[in-house]
Scaffold this active site. Structure first.
Site, PDB file in Angstrom:
ATOM      1  N   LYS A  67      19.800  -5.377  53.802  1.00 49.59           N
ATOM      2  CA  LYS A  67      20.527  -4.152  54.152  1.00 49.59           C
ATOM      3  C   LYS A  67      19.575  -3.102  54.725  1.00 49.59           C
ATOM      4  CE  LYS A  67      22.213  -4.545  50.060  1.00 49.59           C
ATOM      5  NZ  LYS A  67      22.839  -4.633  48.758  1.00 49.59           N
ATOM      6  N   ARG A 126      27.434 -13.276  42.722  1.00 47.20           N
ATOM      7  CA  ARG A 126      26.339 -13.302  41.728  1.00 47.20           C
ATOM      8  C   ARG A 126      26.729 -12.513  40.490  1.00 47.20           C
ATOM      9  NH1 ARG A 126      22.022 -10.619  44.965  1.00 47.20           N
ATOM     10  NH2 ARG A 126      20.911 -10.590  42.999  1.00 47.20           N
ATOM     11  N   ASP A 137      25.709 -10.571  52.406  1.00 44.15           N
ATOM     12  CA  ASP A 137      25.205 -10.073  51.121  1.00 44.15           C
ATOM     13  C   ASP A 137      26.332  -9.509  50.276  1.00 44.15           C
ATOM     14  OD1 ASP A 137      23.225  -9.115  49.147  1.00 44.15           O
ATOM     15  OD2 ASP A 137      24.040  -7.187  49.780  1.00 44.15           O
ATOM     16  N   SER A 195      18.712  -9.522  49.120  1.00 49.43           N
ATOM     17  CA  SER A 195      19.900  -8.677  49.154  1.00 49.43           C
ATOM     18  C   SER A 195      19.534  -7.239  49.543  1.00 49.43           C
ATOM     19  CB  SER A 195      20.553  -8.708  47.762  1.00 49.43           C
ATOM     20  OG  SER A 195      21.503  -7.684  47.615  1.00 49.43           O
ATOM     21  N   HIS A 231      14.359   3.273  48.776  1.00 41.59           N
ATOM     22  CA  HIS A 231      15.337   2.545  47.960  1.00 41.59           C
ATOM     23  C   HIS A 231      14.831   2.471  46.530  1.00 41.59           C
ATOM     24  CE1 HIS A 231      18.504  -0.295  46.948  1.00 41.59           C
ATOM     25  NE2 HIS A 231      17.589  -0.872  46.182  1.00 41.59           N
TER      26      HIS A 231
HETATM   27  N1  URA Z   1      20.911  -4.154  44.582  1.00 42.09           N
HETATM   28  C1  URA Z   1      21.269  -4.897  45.635  1.00 42.09           C
HETATM   29  O1  URA Z   1      21.635  -4.377  46.685  1.00 42.09           O
HETATM   30  N2  URA Z   1      21.219  -6.234  45.519  1.00 42.09           N
HETATM   31  C2  URA Z   1      20.816  -6.847  44.395  1.00 42.09           C
HETATM   32  O2  URA Z   1      20.771  -8.054  44.359  1.00 42.09           O
HETATM   33  C3  URA Z   1      20.456  -6.060  43.309  1.00 42.09           C
HETATM   34  C4  URA Z   1      20.505  -4.705  43.425  1.00 42.09           C
END
Ligand code: URA
Length: 439
Positions: free
Chosen positions: A202, A183, A176, A198, A97
């Site tokens: 995932k 947010r 999320d 967040s 990621h």
């Molecule tokens: N990417 C995400 O999936 N969540 C965040 O809070 C920031 C970047």
């Protein structure tokens, strides 16, 4: 904390009260585990209102969370949706990621490169919003390529090809999804506990055995400040490790665009150059560094990653991966109708090329989207002809803007005002990979 009575007639049966949870965080307290789990669950059920969750997110942004709270928050978001498993695959799964940057197309060469070593790479990706591009948008430049796969298709492709880059289904961490959208419009994106929970909710829900994080700092990154990026990386590595996902992170420089392309189709073209054993040095360096980390976590610390780029194994895996999702790896990529090249006004050395304005300019050219529902223009973007450190002569092309409509050039050029500099002395060289962070 005790029973709530404020929201609806059902409040009497709810075990906690959102206002108590918000007050605890507002007053610098730690929210007890059961109350925090309830808060996330009740928000997913739409019992806790957006206004209450926004107040809570702001309190977290201002006052932080301890390691236990971040772990519980992550876990509660995982529990809000499905949890995938690749247990029957018979291969180790390793994902990567990136916190996102300008010209960051690393996933494209990286996933097939790692798959060439017999490791499964389940890369659930997103679309771009704002100045950072989305991996799916880039791949959709390839005629026929399909981002949406069912869980069964994904499993079969991981088994047969090894690499999958596809859209994350809506079943992963739905809490999320709601919270991130909230947010975005309440000035609470930049809270490290919220970003970490967040991203990691995932990734953990996706069911990968191991994860390598590319946490970026600098002008084109989410976190400009290196210390904040380091804190984010450490928080995410701890979360992954605590959840049984072997996790490491690289802290990488995002002050200058990565590679020589920013956009979609042009980034695919550059990725294919890397898979053919060429490509810009920074893209190759980061791809190789991340592949080494991923393969080390998959039990192959001595894998000769560069050899797989040179001898065509990574390219073979790329072609198979694209074909498996109905793309044609040999089809011509879209080309722009209009181009505008900016040339150097004087002799010297290119001392600076600022990632953020180049990302914004590419976005204004149509390579990115301002609203989630907007389409992107696959041929739009920017091709760079030089990078910082290059000697420049007056009249030399510096970069070319690519668009479908020449009316877009003016606003893109506005964004680029002061974004690069030609001086007399070569800039000090700075490492692309600054640090490796482990549990
Ligand atoms: N990417 C995400 O999936 N969540 C965040 O809070 C920031 C970047």
């Amino acid at each position: 904390m005790s029973g709530g009575t404020q929201n609806t007639p059902d409040a009497a049966v709810e075990p906690f009260d959102a206002v108590d949870v918000i007050r605890t965080k507002r007053d610098h307290g730690a929210v007890p585990e059961d109350a925090l789990r309830w808060m996330i669950d009740a928000y997913t059920r739409e019992y806790v209102a957006d206004s209450q969750m926004a107040a809570f997110a702001m309190a977290v942004l201002l006052n932080g969370m301890n390691r236990d709270e971040i772990r519980v928050m992550t876990d509660a978001m995982i529990a809000s949706g499905e949890r995938m498993s690749f247990a029957g695959l018979g291969k180790r799964t390793v994902d990567k990621h990136s916190t996102g940057g300008v010209g960051d197309k690393i996933t494209l060469p990286l996933a097939p490169l790692v798959a060439a070593f017999g490791v499964a790479v389940p890369q659930l990706s997103g679309r771009g919003l704002g100045h950072t591009g989305g991996t799916l948008d880039k791949l959709e430049s390839i005629p026929g390529w399909r981002a949406a796969l069912s869980n069964d298709e994904m499993f079969a492709q991981l088994r047969d090809v090894g690499a999958v880059i596809c859209a994350a289904g809506s079943g992963l961490a739905p809490a999320d999804k709601r919270l991130y959208a909230l947010r975005d419009v309440t000035g609470t994106v930049e809270a490290i506990p919220l970003i970490a929970s967040s991203i990691m909710s995932k990734k953990i829900a996706e069911g990968t055995d191991a994860l390598v994080l590319d946490v970026k700092f600098g002008s084109g990154a989410f976190m400009r400040d290196v210390d904040k990026a380091r804190e984010l990386a450490r928080t995410m590595v701890a979360l992954g490790t605590d959840s049984g996902v072997a996790t490491t992170a690289l802290l990488t420089d995002m002050n200058t665009p990565l590679g020589l392309t920013i956009g979609n189709a042009n980034e695919v073209r550059e990725s294919v150059e890397v898979l053919a054993g060429g490509g810009p040095a920074d893209i190759v360096e980061l791809t190789v560094a991340l592949a080494r980390e991923m393969l080390a976590l998959a039990g192959q610390p001595d894998a000769d990653v560069e050899a797989a780029l040179r001898d065509g194994r990574a390219m073979d895996a790329w072609r198979e991966m694209i074909r498996a999702q109905d793309g044609d790896p040999d089809a011509p990529l879209p080309t722009p109708r209009e181009t505008h090249t900016v040339v150097a006004a004087r002799n010297g050395v290119l001392t600076r090329m600022e990632a953020l304005p180049f990302g914004i300019a590419a976005w204004r050219l149509g390579a990115g989207r301002a609203r989630a529902q907007d389409p992107v223009i696959h041929a739009a973007g920017i091709d760079l002809h030089v990078k910082p450190g290059a000697s420049i002569v007056a009249g030399q092309p510096l970069f070319t803007l690519l668009a479908d409509d020449d009316k877009r050039f003016e606003r893109a050029l506005d964004a680029l005002e002061g974004a690069w500099e030609i001086g007399t002395d070569a800039p000090a060289s700075t490492p692309l990979v600054l640090e490796r962070i482990t549990a």
